[in-house]
Design a protein around this motif. Structure first.
Motif, PDB file in Angstrom:
ATOM      1  N   TRP A 152     -69.641  25.766 -47.893  1.00 41.24           N
ATOM      2  CA  TRP A 152     -68.274  25.718 -47.387  1.00 41.24           C
ATOM      3  C   TRP A 152     -67.768  24.278 -47.353  1.00 41.24           C
ATOM      4  CZ3 TRP A 152     -66.388  25.511 -41.841  1.00 41.24           C
ATOM      5  CH2 TRP A 152     -65.036  25.785 -41.778  1.00 41.24           C
ATOM      6  N   LEU A 172     -64.843  25.113 -50.651  1.00 40.58           N
ATOM      7  CA  LEU A 172     -64.826  26.098 -49.558  1.00 40.58           C
ATOM      8  C   LEU A 172     -65.736  27.289 -49.866  1.00 40.58           C
ATOM      9  CD1 LEU A 172     -61.033  26.112 -48.702  1.00 40.58           C
ATOM     10  CD2 LEU A 172     -62.848  24.964 -47.463  1.00 40.58           C
ATOM     11  N   PHE A 190     -64.496  31.144 -50.697  1.00 39.36           N
ATOM     12  CA  PHE A 190     -65.039  32.101 -49.737  1.00 39.36           C
ATOM     13  C   PHE A 190     -65.771  33.276 -50.379  1.00 39.36           C
ATOM     14  CE2 PHE A 190     -61.551  30.202 -47.260  1.00 39.36           C
ATOM     15  CZ  PHE A 190     -62.303  29.654 -46.243  1.00 39.36           C
ATOM     16  N   LEU A 201     -69.495  32.222 -50.780  1.00 30.23           N
ATOM     17  CA  LEU A 201     -70.024  32.080 -49.427  1.00 30.23           C
ATOM     18  C   LEU A 201     -70.325  33.445 -48.826  1.00 30.23           C
ATOM     19  CD1 LEU A 201     -70.242  30.097 -46.793  1.00 30.23           C
ATOM     20  CD2 LEU A 201     -68.035  31.102 -46.294  1.00 30.23           C
ATOM     21  N   LEU A 202     -69.389  34.370 -48.919  1.00 29.78           N
ATOM     22  CA  LEU A 202     -69.586  35.705 -48.345  1.00 29.78           C
ATOM     23  C   LEU A 202     -70.675  36.482 -49.080  1.00 29.78           C
ATOM     24  CD1 LEU A 202     -65.924  36.748 -47.552  1.00 29.78           C
ATOM     25  CD2 LEU A 202     -67.712  36.097 -45.962  1.00 29.78           C
TER      26      LEU A 202
END
Length: 152
Positions: free
Chosen positions: A92, A97, A101, A104-105
């Protein structure tokens, strides 16, 4: 394998997949690959450049490596999943980021699935199979009840 019959490959793959946290490792590896791909995005798409250099490429590479290691070395899944979730959260800050995202998720969900996977758990029985077993047990029980009612 072009020479092998298709009927033997699918059961072998299912058996291999059942002995490891397949979906968790796959999601973690896909998350790492997605973050690596977003690092190569054009400057119009990049939101946050983050720490240039090693950290921006190292963390997604470790995510990808942890996902592959989970698939091929499931005995160390707890260690790899903890490292995977920490590295996923670290992307992140370092890698757009966390790949906007998405990476990341994917990494966090894959690590959590891997951490919660139990190797000695009985395979789930589908609802259709449970109903079929219940009908078979009921069919066996009814003739026994009729015989008991006739003798009484």
């Amino acid at each position: 394998m072009p020479g092998a019959p298709r009927g033997k490959i699918r059961p072998a793959f299912r058996q291999w997949r059942a002995g490891r946290p397949f979906w968790g490792g796959l999601l973690l590896a896909l998350g790492g690959a997605e973050v690596l791909l977003t690092l190569k995005a054009s400057l119009d798409v990049i939101l946050h450049v983050g720490m240039q250099g090693l950290a921006g490429y190292l963390l997604p590479a470790v995510m990808l490596l942890c996902g592959v290691l989970i698939l091929f070395n499931p005995s160390q899944r707890l260690f790899y999943s903890v490292i995977g979730v920490l590295v996923s959260l670290g992307t992140w800050l370092t890698s757009n980021l966390g790949g906007f995202f998405v990476g990341l998720l994917l990494g966090v969900v894959g690590s959590c699935l891997t951490f919660g996977w139990l190797p000695d758990q009985e395979p789930r029985v589908s609802r259709r199979q449970r109903r079929k077993q219940a009908r078979a047990a009921e069919a066996v029980a009814q003739p026994v009840e009729r015989e008991a009612g006739q003798t009484a």
